[in-house]
Design a protein around this motif. Structure first.
Motif, short mmCIF file in Angstrom:
data_model
loop_
_atom_site.label_atom_id
_atom_site.label_comp_id
_atom_site.label_asym_id
_atom_site.label_seq_id
_atom_site.Cartn_x
_atom_site.Cartn_y
_atom_site.Cartn_z
N ASP A 135 19.66 1.78 54.33
CA ASP A 135 20.02 0.38 55.42
C ASP A 135 21.20 0.95 56.79
O ASP A 135 22.11 0.65 57.12
N TRP A 136 20.87 1.64 57.44
CA TRP A 136 21.69 2.30 58.28
C TRP A 136 21.34 1.15 59.38
O TRP A 136 20.54 0.48 59.75
N ASN A 137 22.93 1.19 60.12
CA ASN A 137 22.52 0.36 61.40
C ASN A 137 23.90 0.69 62.01
O ASN A 137 24.00 2.09 62.21
N VAL A 138 24.22 -0.11 63.08
CA VAL A 138 24.56 0.29 64.25
C VAL A 138 25.69 0.51 63.86
O VAL A 138 26.62 1.57 65.15
N ASP A 139 26.79 0.19 62.70
CA ASP A 139 28.07 0.24 62.38
C ASP A 139 28.33 1.90 61.72
O ASP A 139 29.27 2.27 62.42
N ASP A 140 27.18 2.52 61.36
CA ASP A 140 26.87 4.02 60.67
C ASP A 140 27.31 4.69 62.48
O ASP A 140 27.60 6.35 61.85
N VAL A 145 31.02 8.37 66.16
CA VAL A 145 30.27 8.81 67.78
C VAL A 145 30.86 7.28 68.13
O VAL A 145 30.76 6.57 67.74
N ASP A 146 31.72 7.60 69.20
CA ASP A 146 32.17 6.79 70.52
C ASP A 146 31.64 5.82 71.40
O ASP A 146 30.45 5.98 71.95
N TRP A 147 31.07 4.38 70.41
CA TRP A 147 30.22 3.34 71.62
C TRP A 147 29.66 3.68 73.38
O TRP A 147 28.53 4.11 73.11
N GLY A 169 19.09 -3.49 65.78
CA GLY A 169 20.61 -3.72 66.24
C GLY A 169 20.97 -2.95 67.88
O GLY A 169 22.20 -3.53 68.06
N VAL A 170 20.89 -1.25 67.96
CA VAL A 170 21.05 -0.64 68.54
C VAL A 170 21.08 -0.90 70.29
O VAL A 170 21.68 -1.49 70.96
N LEU A 171 19.68 -1.24 70.46
CA LEU A 171 18.70 -1.82 71.49
C LEU A 171 19.74 -3.05 71.74
O LEU A 171 19.86 -3.11 72.99
#
Length: 338
Positions: A135-140, A145-147, A169-171
């Motif tokens: 369930d990895w996502n952009v919150d992980d 690391v800072d966005w 989600g990153v894209l």
């Protein structure tokens, strides 16, 4: 001529380093040799299959010969670092094998375990499913690391969507916060993914294209899988690659193969023949070196011929030596190439 001109460009990498970020995977690769009757090494997967079909014994001993850092993001960052750029990998790195990587790292948890059965110049991979983060996502990502560190990079290399589906989600977030940054997307073993799921990645690539420059970097199997889902099935050629790129609506479709590399862009389609190599030593990770080198070239807005030449040179050097080539090694390799 493309490789002769590449030598002139290599020195420019050291003169002004770029910030390249790769994400989000990481693995520990356990490499084995397979032996058969009489203790002889089994030289290929096909030979092992023949032994099994013929009933030539019921026991095939394996020998652990190496344990090494792996994962597409780690491999790409290793190539970026070797070329002289500032590499950062944000991945799954919590393991002693990955503790001493010679560049900036940010870990989101334990790596995958990959069992690699090594034959003569080819490998077969057996990942442990239990070691894959479901369930990895952009919150992980932003937890470690800072966005802004991600969005401000000179180029990104996003890898292994086949396992890390949260890359969509990153894209999407890059589309909201980045401006014109080149993003190399190396999606991993998408031939194992159902078509409906792959469509979600292709849709995310098209959405992100409004703000970033997306380059989809694929091998032959991945290329044919994407082409079929995009509605233009076929094999990688210059004409066909442009049809795939147009169907996807992205900046570039990049194919890296054993004989050549192809880049289809809105303005042109370029093909660069692969460098000749001797007997292959290791193929696992060569495509990741290509994608890492491609990110270095795109961060500098190099012409596509030069970008493909750099990717090919790095991949060929790795296949032949199992070592990640730096600029000096590449220059020596290209010195006699015409």
């Amino acid at each position: 001529m493309s490789y002769a001109r590449l030598r002139d460009r290599l020195s420019s990498i050291a003169e002004e380093s770029k910030q390249i970020v790769t994400l989000p995977d990481g693995s520990v690769d356990y490499c084995y040799r397979v032996t058969g009757a009489g203790g002889d090494r089994v030289e290929s997967p096909a030979a092992l299959g023949r032994h099994l079909r013929a009933g030539d014994g019921e026991t095939f001993p394996i020998e652990l010969v190496d344990v090494r850092p792996g994962g597409q993001a780690v491999n790409a960052a290793t190539q970026v670092h070797a070329l002289g750029d500032d590499a950062t990998v944000v991945g799954h790195l919590d393991h002693e094998v990955l503790a001493d990587l010679p560049f900036e790292t940010h870990s989101m948890g334990p790596p995958a375990a990959i069992h690699v059965f090594a034959f003569d110049g080819e490998e077969v991979l057996f990942p442990e499913r239990s070691s894959q983060p479901p369930d990895w996502n952009v919150d992980d990502l932003t937890a470690v690391v800072d966005w802004d560190r991600i969005a401000a990079a000179d180029a990104l290399c996003c890898t292994n969507w086949a396992i890390y589906r949260g890359l969509t989600g990153v894209l999407d977030r890059l589309a909201e916060s980045a401006d014109g940054v080149p993003v190399v997307v190396d999606p991993g073993a998408i031939e194992l993914v159902v078509d409906a799921d792959l469509e979600t990645l292709l849709d995310a690539l098209a959405r992100a294209e409004s703000s970033i420059d997306v380059a989809l970097s694929v091998n032959r199997t991945e290329y044919e899988t994407v082409a079929a889902v995009a509605g233009v099935p076929g094999e990688p050629t210059t004409d066909h690659a442009e049809a795939v790129r147009s169907a996807l609506g992205i900046s570039a479709v990049v194919y890296h193969g054993a004989d050549d590399a192809i880049a289809a862009t809105p303005s042109d389609t370029i093909s660069v023949a692969m460098l000749e190599t001797g007997d292959p030593t290791l193929t696992l990770g060569a495509g990741d070196r290509f994608s890492g080198a491609l990110a270095c070239a795109l961060a500098r807005d190099w012409p596509w011929e030069a970008a493909l030449s750099l990717g090919n040179a790095c991949a060929a050097a790795f296949v032949e030596s199992a070592e990640t080539a730096d600029s000096e090694a590449l220059d020596a390799r290209l010195r006699d190439h015409r």
